[in-house]
Design an enzyme around this catalytic site. Structure first.
Site, short mmCIF file in Angstrom:
data_model
loop_
_atom_site.label_atom_id
_atom_site.label_comp_id
_atom_site.label_asym_id
_atom_site.label_seq_id
_atom_site.Cartn_x
_atom_site.Cartn_y
_atom_site.Cartn_z
CE LYS A 12 67.77 -41.00 37.19
NZ LYS A 12 68.16 -41.14 38.59
CB THR A 13 63.82 -42.77 41.45
OG1 THR A 13 64.67 -41.74 40.96
CG2 THR A 13 64.01 -42.89 42.96
CG ASP A 45 70.46 -42.90 40.15
OD1 ASP A 45 70.29 -43.08 38.93
OD2 ASP A 45 69.73 -42.15 40.83
CD GLU A 46 71.34 -39.02 37.82
OE1 GLU A 46 71.72 -39.04 36.63
OE2 GLU A 46 70.28 -38.53 38.20
CD GLN A 85 68.63 -36.87 31.83
OE1 GLN A 85 68.42 -36.06 32.74
NE2 GLN A 85 67.95 -38.00 31.73
NE ARG A 105 65.46 -32.04 33.49
CZ ARG A 105 65.56 -33.34 33.74
NH1 ARG A 105 65.36 -33.79 34.96
NH2 ARG A 105 65.83 -34.20 32.78
#
Length: 705
Positions: A33-34, A212-213, A243, A595
């Site tokens: 995504k980044t 973002d997020e 998330q 993770r």
């Protein structure tokens, strides 16, 4: 630009080039995504000719913002002044320009968490309230929840009958200090954008807004986003409802679930290809999260190898679990695995102690993310307090901190008198001068005059000295090293080294941001106050990483251990009441699983020490949601030590006794350990499941067993 786009998969490319309507990018864990966000910004600048300074990208940590900005600059060159910011930092910018509109001076102070607790503690003391019932940390948290709209002051009076008064006094003190806390930054930022004039000004200025997020946004952040884009729909939000793990601090999952309703003609693009995990790890994550109902729905896939099975270790006790983890880590290190490639997760901070003990026994170096951060250390906060007194003339919190640090023979009576003066005189220097006039003892009068001189000298040298030299000047002028030698003989040298590092840090910040004087220190203090746990994480630091699962969000490691997978621990006992809370715990487990890049180890203990003795546990329900064909149980013979056998015997003895139970309005049910005295004034020491051992006067307790 076209050559860059060739490196994207079809869904990533679609997300980068879509601008026809509001866009929601549902980005699964490890889906790049980044990369998509930074390429989208570069595409706007290079292909669509947007002006960089008129693009706003918002994320949640300084670290993420810094990384995003660096990636954009690498793609389009250093001449791209895109505003990449956290929500809080963006609101600081608004308030620096328009604070007078909400009754504040531009030279305002931002309270960090420690400052906030200190202020709350002072208010509780001034109101003569019981600090056991009105725990400063708990009250500070309640104040934050009230400001974020999770509770009203009235609804909390059931638990704290004076909370409304505390809340009003707290806000009054902030205003008197020309100070904002973290929550105020968002509240007043939103307030500014309610002005039709300012809303039009900033929505016209920003050609495009990226967030973002998005699953972590609260109601206020949502309203800020709406204010900046509602008329044009020039918004792209990126997030993953699977998330969303911060509803306990205000995150509203409905913001992402209802995006199409809130933004007309919205487009949804899903990023489902995972580049991080092995197939085994990803299959486990998909299987777990499919049990949730509150989700838009996506299934991650990967081209990565299947990888090793997920390891499961069933420990006899928490000590055995920690020993297994530490010995397994040691085996990895012997095989050449880098310490920084290994992470150990736990649900609550209190679980780290037994793991730390085991790692130390094996001689394994580790670091804790979310422990005591650099800027929270006493010596750093003391030196910064001197800077803040110079920069913020109404910062009475810092003034009271430095009054007798280092010790000047100014006791509680002098502090009380200064507080009385500050009720009338809001200037720090003015208050100190009035205090000097009122004092009768020459030694105390001289101490105050010396302090005034020091503050004035620091102010003069803000521009004349380099940052490192200014910090050194403050340290020498106040005799701080001598103070540390006397007060902290065991580690005074390391504390002095920390202060030197502070000087280095501000020096580097000055050179990087090309700032000096008052502007430099104002910007630096704002930056460190808004920092997060992950901002403190040094990726070059070769140590095994320990952290809570919450702190792991956004990170990745080749090898991950998830410990303490027991009912009441993970999922946590506080989250067993509703389906929504269980779903959030499941999302937290999903975050933990994803993770891991290469190898995942899960473990739980059949019994765990709790309040001095062992209690039987049940394995987490989440373990049953991981398909059995993905798991390989690890067996290891562990010889019981004599001490462990004794603990088991002690446990059996304790279990035979019928415990005396009491109930407390705040702490809930507790097990009585001892009683001192008789009647209502007796002091009862009891263990409370979520708060540990507390000693409370009998009149505040009800005997229930």
């Amino acid at each position: 630009m076209e050559s860059l786009l060739k490196g994207l998969n079809p869904q990533q490319k679609k997300a980068v080039t879509y601008f026809d309507s509001p866009l929601l990018i549902l980005a699964g864990a490890g889906s790049g995504k980044t990369r998509v966000i930074t390429y989208k910004i570069a595409y706007m600048i290079e292909k669509l000719r947007y002006k960089p300074e008129r693009i706003l990208a918002v994320t949640f940590t300084n670290k993420a913002a810094k990384e995003m900005k660096e990636r954009v600059e690498k793609l389009v060159g250093n001449s791209a002044p895109v505003l990449v910011s956290t929500f809080h930092s963006f609101c600081v910018r608004l308030l620096r320009t328009h604070s007078v509109r909400v009754g504040y001076q531009p030279n305002f102070l931002i309270l960090d968490t420690d400052d906030k607790k200190r202020l709350v503690r002072e208010i509780i003391r001034d109101m003569n309230l019981d600090s056991e019932l009105y725990n400063p940390s708990a009250i500070a948290s309640v104040i934050s929840n009230i400001k974020n709209g999770l509770y009203s002051p009235e609804s909390m009076t059931t638990y704290y009958d004076r909370i409304k008064d505390i809340f009003e006094i707290y806000n009054k003190r902030l205003k008197e200090n020309n100070a904002f806390d973290f929550d105020d930054l968002l509240i007043y930022g939103r307030e500014l954008l309610k002005s039709e004039e300012l809303q039009r000004k900033y929505s016209d200025f920003f050609q495009y807004v990226l967030i973002d997020e998005y699953q972590d946004t609260n109601r206020i952040q949502y309203e800020i986003a709406r204010a900046l884009t509602k008329d044009k729909g020039n918004i792209c939000v990126v997030g993953d409802e699977d998330q969303c793990i911060y509803t306990w601090r205000g995150a509203n999952i409905e913001n992402i679930l209802s995006f199409e309703k809130d933004f007309q003609n919205a487009k949804i693009i899903k990023l489902e290809k995972n580049y991080r995990c092995t197939k085994v790890i990803l299959d486990a994550a998909n299987a777990v999260i499919e049990n949730n109902k509150l989700r838009k729905g996506k299934k991650l896939y990967t081209d990565n190898p299947a990888g090793e099975p997920i390891r499961l270790y069933v420990a006899e006790s928490d000590v055995d679990e920690a020993r297994f983890v530490s010995k397994t880590v040691k085996q990895f290190l012997k095989k050449g695995v880098k310490p920084a490639d290994i992470a150990i997760f736990y649900r609550t901070n209190s679980q780290s102690r037994v793991v730390e003990d085991a790692l130390r026994r094996e001689g394994i170096s580790y670091k804790i993310v979310g422990g005591l951060k650099f800027y929270e250390r006493k010596e750093i906060k003391d030196i910064i307090a001197y800077l803040r007194v110079v920069l913020f003339e109404k910062d009475t919190i810092s003034l009271l901190r430095i009054l007798n640090v280092p010790k000047r023979g100014l006791g509680s009576a002098v502090e009380k008198k200064l507080k009385e003066i500050l009720q009338q005189e809001t200037s720090n220097i003015g208050a100190l001068k009035l205090l000097s006039d009122e004092l009768r003892m020459e030694k105390q009068k001289k101490a105050i005059e010396d302090l005034i001189d020091i503050v004035e000298e620091i102010r003069k040298k803000l521009y004349n000295l380099k940052p490192y030299d200014l910090i050194k000047f403050i340290t020498v002028s106040i005799g701080y090293e001598k103070y540390l030698r006397k007060e902290h003989p065991e580690d005074w040298e390391s504390r002095v080294e920390n202060i030197k590092e502070l000087g280095n840090t501000i020096q580097e910040f000055s050179e990087r941001e090309k700032l000096q004087g008052e502007d430099l220190y104002l910007e630096f203090l704002s930056t460190i106050t808004l920092s997060s746990d992950q901002d403190e994480l040094d990726e070059e630091d070769e140590k095994v990483t320990l952290m809570t699962v919450h702190a792991s969000k956004g990170l990745e490691f080749p090898i991950v251990f998830i410990t303490g997978l027991e009912e009441g621990l993970f999922p946590h006992i506080k989250s067993l009441d509703t389906k929504e809370e269980i779903e959030e715990e499941r999302r937290l487990f999903y975050v933990a699983i994803t993770r891991a890049k290469r190898l995942l180890s899960l473990s739980y203990a059949k019994k765990r020490r709790s309040f001095g003795s062992y209690k039987d546990t049940r394995k987490s329900r989440f373990l049953d949601e991981v398909p059995t064909h993905l798991i390989k149980e690890v067996k290891r013979k562990v010889a019981k030590k004599e001490s462990e056998r004794r603990n088991a015997i002690d446990f059996e003895v304790v279990q035979k006794k019928k415990p005396k139970l009491v109930f407390h309005q705040k702490f809930g049910k507790g097990v009585v350990k001892r009683v001192e005295g008789v009647g209502e004034s007796a002091k009862v020491t009891a263990f409370f499941a979520n708060y540990g051992e507390k000693t409370i006067v009998m009149k505040f307790l009800k005997v229930i067993g």
